[in-house]
Design a protein around this motif. Structure first.
Motif, PDB file in Angstrom:
ATOM      1  N   ASN A  41       9.327  32.140  37.014  1.00  0.00           N
ATOM      2  CA  ASN A  41       8.831  30.793  36.746  1.00  0.00           C
ATOM      3  C   ASN A  41       9.948  29.818  36.377  1.00  0.00           C
ATOM      4  O   ASN A  41       9.756  28.617  36.417  1.00  0.00           O
ATOM      5  N   ASP A 233      10.012  38.708  26.393  1.00  0.00           N
ATOM      6  CA  ASP A 233       9.186  38.496  27.604  1.00  0.00           C
ATOM      7  C   ASP A 233       9.120  39.820  28.380  1.00  0.00           C
ATOM      8  O   ASP A 233       9.359  39.857  29.588  1.00  0.00           O
ATOM      9  N   ARG A 349      -3.639  35.811  27.273  1.00  0.00           N
ATOM     10  CA  ARG A 349      -2.956  34.648  27.864  1.00  0.00           C
ATOM     11  C   ARG A 349      -2.659  34.839  29.351  1.00  0.00           C
ATOM     12  O   ARG A 349      -2.627  33.883  30.105  1.00  0.00           O
ATOM     13  N   ARG A 350      -2.485  36.097  29.786  1.00  0.00           N
ATOM     14  CA  ARG A 350      -2.204  36.329  31.204  1.00  0.00           C
ATOM     15  C   ARG A 350      -3.460  36.207  32.055  1.00  0.00           C
ATOM     16  O   ARG A 350      -3.393  36.107  33.269  1.00  0.00           O
TER      17      ARG A 350
END
Ligand code: SR1
Ligand code: MG
Length: 408
Positions: A41, A233, A349-350
């Motif tokens: 991203n 992450d 959140r994913r």
């Protein structure tokens, strides 16, 4: 003077000249070919390969705006942070992190080892590959990279220097918003909620005030508890793997935070692989093997982490008060609490947030994707709400997963 003395965003055409100028890696007569291979991203990633020898190198450059949203600007200092932590993790967990050859703080670019013969783990998992040594490798990585960076082990002044040097406000803000806030109240209007599950998400996430309170507590713990130098992450897109070996990379979100953040991320992302296998694979032995392996691996990661943590703590603890009887057990208990909480936040959140995972979005059949997302959200809420007492060993995860599956 060189045209690389001032920052600009490099293109494929710039890379050969750049690498030849910066590093004595390829011979002058190398037949170099460059490809942009990044699919993340945030950054631009190039592979430069010598057609004569097959030798290759990776160049990763941080842009000033996100690849997935030009409106979001980010400090390019994340490149420095990433290069620095890779060096630290490489010492703490030798062989489990790729080598950085050079970090260039003008171009904010890192020249690093090409992890040849390895596949991005999420890609492999979506092809329903199993990796029998993964639990062994990742538990070693987690214990070594995390515990050795804490005050329990490091000199307190040296640790504070690390805390200072890993201040990472822009990337922390992303996690504060995307992981701990927006999944519960969509104030930036950028959540991606799967439309057939909109009512479910509204009731289970947007309207659940008790859940919001726990999310708020954990958010401020994430922001204020400088426990360990975390990767920040650690999903399956940050791992390159094959049958024998594992590399962990892409730690640009690194800073000092609760170590459960990394462990919980791994657990959540492994379960996305189960969801994909369960929804997409034909019933039968292959599916049983893959899905069974994922659950075994989640259980093993937790248990191996606990076992290795205890050994490493005894061997490496330096702080006199941390040697007090009962302290290690108390400390580990808090790590396991944080792990369960984060497994919940990363899971949620994913599924509903801005940055989704292909394991879930790649499930084509609407009903199957809807079911997978409901299982994930239900499981995640259990992780968060019961994090204090219910998740102290691998089997606790397995039984919570089974409970959530049985509900849908
Ligand atoms: C806006 S960046 C979205 C996500 O991509 C990164 O890999 C992190 O997971 C971040 O949350
Ligand atoms: Mg990344």
């Amino acid at each position: 003077m060189s045209r690389f003395d001032t920052y600009f965003l490099m293109k494929v055409e710039d890379i050969e000249e750049y690498v030849q100028e910066k590093l004595n890696f390829f011979p002058k007569d190398a037949k170099l070919e460059c490809k942009e291979i990044g699919d993340g991203n945030l950054n631009y990633v190039f592979r430069l390969r010598d057609g004569n020898t097959g030798k290759s190198i990776i160049i990763k450059q941080a842009g000033e705006e996100l690849r997935i949203s030009k409106e979001m600007k980010l400090s390019t200092d994340r490149g420095r942070i990433e290069a620095k932590i890779l060096g630290i993790q490489g010492k703490a967990a030798p062989g489990l992190v790729p080598e950085v050859y050079l970090y260039d703080n003008v171009m904010c670019a890192m020249l690093m080892q090409d992890m040849v013969g390895h596949t991005m783990m999420r890609t492999g998992l979506m092809q329903h590959e199993t990796y029998p040594l993964f639990a062994e490798h990742i538990s070693t990585f987690l214990v070594n990279s995390l515990l050795l960076s804490t005050d329990v082990v490091m000199g307190h002044k040296a640790k504070k220097e690390y805390v200072k040097s890993f201040i990472n406000p822009d990337l922390c803000e992303i996690s504060e918003d995307l992981v701990y806030s927006e999944p519960f109240m969509d104030y930036n209007h950028r959540n991606n909620v799967f439309p057939p599950n909109a009512e479910f998400v509204k009731k289970e996430l947007y309207e659940d005030k008790k859940l919001h309170l726990e999310a708020a507590k954990c958010k401020f713990d994430f922001m204020n508890h400088a426990q360990a130098l975390i990767h920040g992450d650690l999903h399956t897109g940050s791992i390159f793997i094959n049958q024998e070996h594992t590399y962990v990379f892409d730690p640009e979100f690194a800073f000092y935070a609760p170590m459960g953040y990394d462990i919980g991320n791994i657990i959540a992302n492994m379960f996305f692989a189960w969801c994909n296998g369960d929804a997409v694979m034909e019933d039968g032995a292959e599916k049983d093997k893959f899905c069974g392996w994922v659950l075994d691996t989640i259980e093993e990661i937790v248990d191996k982490f606990i076992a290795k943590f205890k050994v490493s703590f005894q061997e490496n603890v330096t702080d006199p008060m941390a040697k007090t009887e009962g302290f290690m057990e108390w400390y580990l208990d808090t790590v396991l609490r944080d792990t369960a909480g984060v497994a919940g936040f990363e899971s949620i959140r994913r599924v509903v947030g801005m940055a989704n995972v292909k394991d879930i979005t790649g499930i084509q059949e609407e009903a199957k994707r809807g079911r997978a997302e409901k299982i994930v959200i239900t499981l995640a809420k259990n992780y968060i709400m019961n994090r204090e007492v219910s998740f102290k060993k691998g089997a606790d995860y397995r039984s919570a997963i089974q409970d959530a599956i049985n509900q849908f």
